[in-house]
Design an enzyme around this catalytic site. Sequence first.
Site, PDB file in Angstrom:
ATOM      1  N   ASP A  84      41.592  42.628  42.989  1.00 42.32           N
ATOM      2  CA  ASP A  84      40.387  42.850  42.205  1.00 42.32           C
ATOM      3  C   ASP A  84      39.588  41.973  42.968  1.00 42.32           C
ATOM      4  O   ASP A  84      39.627  40.907  43.593  1.00 42.32           O
ATOM      5  CB  ASP A  84      40.568  41.666  40.914  1.00 42.32           C
ATOM      6  N   ASP A  90      34.946  33.519  39.424  1.00 40.59           N
ATOM      7  CA  ASP A  90      36.324  33.148  39.572  1.00 40.59           C
ATOM      8  C   ASP A  90      36.695  32.190  40.419  1.00 40.59           C
ATOM      9  O   ASP A  90      37.600  31.300  40.311  1.00 40.59           O
ATOM     10  CB  ASP A  90      36.882  34.732  40.344  1.00 40.59           C
ATOM     11  N   GLU A 113      45.973  33.160  40.101  1.00 47.72           N
ATOM     12  CA  GLU A 113      45.524  34.321  40.275  1.00 47.72           C
ATOM     13  C   GLU A 113      44.767  34.562  41.423  1.00 47.72           C
ATOM     14  O   GLU A 113      44.852  35.442  42.226  1.00 47.72           O
ATOM     15  CB  GLU A 113      44.705  34.947  39.167  1.00 47.72           C
ATOM     16  N   GLU A 114      43.990  33.626  41.880  1.00 48.76           N
ATOM     17  CA  GLU A 114      43.066  33.344  43.087  1.00 48.76           C
ATOM     18  C   GLU A 114      43.990  33.246  44.517  1.00 48.76           C
ATOM     19  O   GLU A 114      43.146  33.148  45.193  1.00 48.76           O
ATOM     20  CB  GLU A 114      42.095  32.652  42.821  1.00 48.76           C
ATOM     21  N   ASP A 132      45.302  31.538  35.288  1.00 55.99           N
ATOM     22  CA  ASP A 132      44.124  32.472  35.595  1.00 55.99           C
ATOM     23  C   ASP A 132      42.944  31.663  35.325  1.00 55.99           C
ATOM     24  O   ASP A 132      42.774  31.542  34.109  1.00 55.99           O
ATOM     25  CB  ASP A 132      44.513  33.808  34.600  1.00 55.99           C
ATOM     26  N   LEU A 134      39.846  32.242  35.519  1.00 54.38           N
ATOM     27  CA  LEU A 134      38.797  33.094  34.721  1.00 54.38           C
ATOM     28  C   LEU A 134      39.341  34.378  34.523  1.00 54.38           C
ATOM     29  O   LEU A 134      39.216  35.318  35.422  1.00 54.38           O
ATOM     30  CB  LEU A 134      37.581  32.833  35.388  1.00 54.38           C
ATOM     31  N   ASP A 135      39.788  34.831  33.517  1.00 52.93           N
ATOM     32  CA  ASP A 135      40.222  36.054  33.019  1.00 52.93           C
ATOM     33  C   ASP A 135      39.326  37.074  32.523  1.00 52.93           C
ATOM     34  O   ASP A 135      38.398  36.285  31.793  1.00 52.93           O
ATOM     35  CB  ASP A 135      41.584  35.966  32.092  1.00 52.93           C
ATOM     36  N   GLU A 291      49.247  35.238  32.820  1.00 53.49           N
ATOM     37  CA  GLU A 291      48.570  35.955  31.824  1.00 53.49           C
ATOM     38  C   GLU A 291      49.358  35.940  30.664  1.00 53.49           C
ATOM     39  O   GLU A 291      49.194  35.452  29.536  1.00 53.49           O
ATOM     40  CB  GLU A 291      47.994  37.187  32.074  1.00 53.49           C
TER      41      GLU A 291
HETATM   42  P1  AFP Z   1      40.003  40.834  35.258  1.00 49.07           P
HETATM   43  O1  AFP Z   1      40.199  39.352  35.124  1.00 49.07           O
HETATM   44  O2  AFP Z   1      40.287  41.579  36.450  1.00 49.07           O
HETATM   45  O3  AFP Z   1      38.555  41.452  34.686  1.00 49.07           O
HETATM   46  O4  AFP Z   1      41.201  41.526  34.241  1.00 49.07           O
HETATM   47  C1  AFP Z   1      41.117  41.374  33.119  1.00 49.07           C
HETATM   48  C2  AFP Z   1      42.533  41.781  32.422  1.00 49.07           C
HETATM   49  O5  AFP Z   1      43.442  41.181  33.008  1.00 49.07           O
HETATM   50  C3  AFP Z   1      42.728  41.360  31.042  1.00 49.07           C
HETATM   51  O6  AFP Z   1      42.116  40.093  30.761  1.00 49.07           O
HETATM   52  C4  AFP Z   1      42.074  42.548  30.197  1.00 49.07           C
HETATM   53  O7  AFP Z   1      42.470  42.819  28.995  1.00 49.07           O
HETATM   54  C5  AFP Z   1      42.499  43.922  31.164  1.00 49.07           C
HETATM   55  O8  AFP Z   1      42.421  43.122  32.547  1.00 49.07           O
HETATM   56  C6  AFP Z   1      41.568  44.827  31.232  1.00 49.07           C
HETATM   57  O9  AFP Z   1      41.942  45.927  31.987  1.00 49.07           O
HETATM   58  P2  AFP Z   1      41.343  47.308  31.941  1.00 49.07           P
HETATM   59  O10 AFP Z   1      39.906  47.100  32.386  1.00 49.07           O
HETATM   60  O11 AFP Z   1      42.068  48.178  32.838  1.00 49.07           O
HETATM   61  O12 AFP Z   1      41.223  47.679  30.458  1.00 49.07           O
END
Ligand code: AFP
Length: 342
Positions: A84, A90, A113-114, A132, A134-135, A291
């Site tokens: 990512d 983040d 995660e980082e 994580d 900053l999710d 997560e």
């Molecule tokens: P990021 O932190 O990389 O934006 O990922 C977010 C995540 O892990 C979770 O929070 C979301 O529900 C999911 O991914 C979204 O994934 P999609 O964009 O594939 O739907």
Amino acid sequence: MSMQRSFNNGNAPSIESSRIAHSIGTALDRFIKNNQDQFAYASGELSQLLRDIALASKVVNREVNKAGLIDLMGAVGSQNLAGDDQQKLDVLANIRFTRALAKGGEVCALISEESDTYVDLNNEGKYVIAIDPLDGSSNIDVNVSIGTIFSIYRRKSPAGTPIQPSDILQKGSDQVAAGYVLYGSSTMLVYTTGHGVNGFTYEPTLGEYFLSHPQLKMPEDGKIYSINEGLANSFSAPVQAYIQYCKDRQYTARYIGSLVADFHRNMLKGGIYIYPATAKSPNGKLRLMYECNALAFVAEQAGGSATNGKDRILDIEVKELHQRTAFYVGSKNMVEKAESLG
Ligand code: AFP
């Protein structure tokens, strides 16, 4: 009016203090202190660790709130191990949490995660944390809710000895505490230590979290389903069948793309979040250690359920730090129904 009358210390007052000034609830610090004896090892270190997380989250909250003003939006130009794009926030959130936990001294190893591998903190520390920081980072630049997710484990090897794989790769059922921070329309810290789930809302002018959602319970059933339907062509037949089941009953589709926000809404209102295996992510996209395990623990403690579509998330063997899994979490009956079509 005298103090005695307004605070009901003497004869029955004609006006109760609560009608004039609403009670603001128990502060997080006091709540943690009052409940410290619930912990199996009540030496105060886990309490301090929860306070460190709360403190770091306040700093991150401040930065999230002014991100647009001080050039904290956008990508750094690098990627984390999962591939990512790393956003500035983040990276910043990772630094804030790592620093707070390093200073606190209760944590021997941090899984994030980082970071590709775990980070050594204080070898005397009795706890391991997976986080994580900053999710939902794709939502940062557009002012949509994001979150922090954390799992806390007790290390298995004695403090002061070298950290072992068995300290790091613990199953979700070994968690001693877990929770999340939701940076939303208000900021909330929600956590469990295995004695139910409590939610605290941040009061920014006082700089403190206050108990706003004591003993949260997830409705057993619900009418909200959260899934990235844009990927539906690559879902298995049972997942597609469950989506159709929801549509046939005119359930409500809600998907933010920030796991914490989707989870939190479904916990309060009743619903299910599914991130199944897809063609692009055959083992699922979400990470087990920082997560899914935390939210599975919270969900179960609130009366909900969390599986990979077949097995309980908390029972999954952890083989590597960044392991992925399919994730079905939410109201018990909805998760059961989704699984039954598999
Ligand atoms: P990021 O932190 O990389 O934006 O990922 C977010 C995540 O892990 C979770 O929070 C979301 O529900 C999911 O991914 C979204 O994934 P999609 O964009 O594939 O739907």
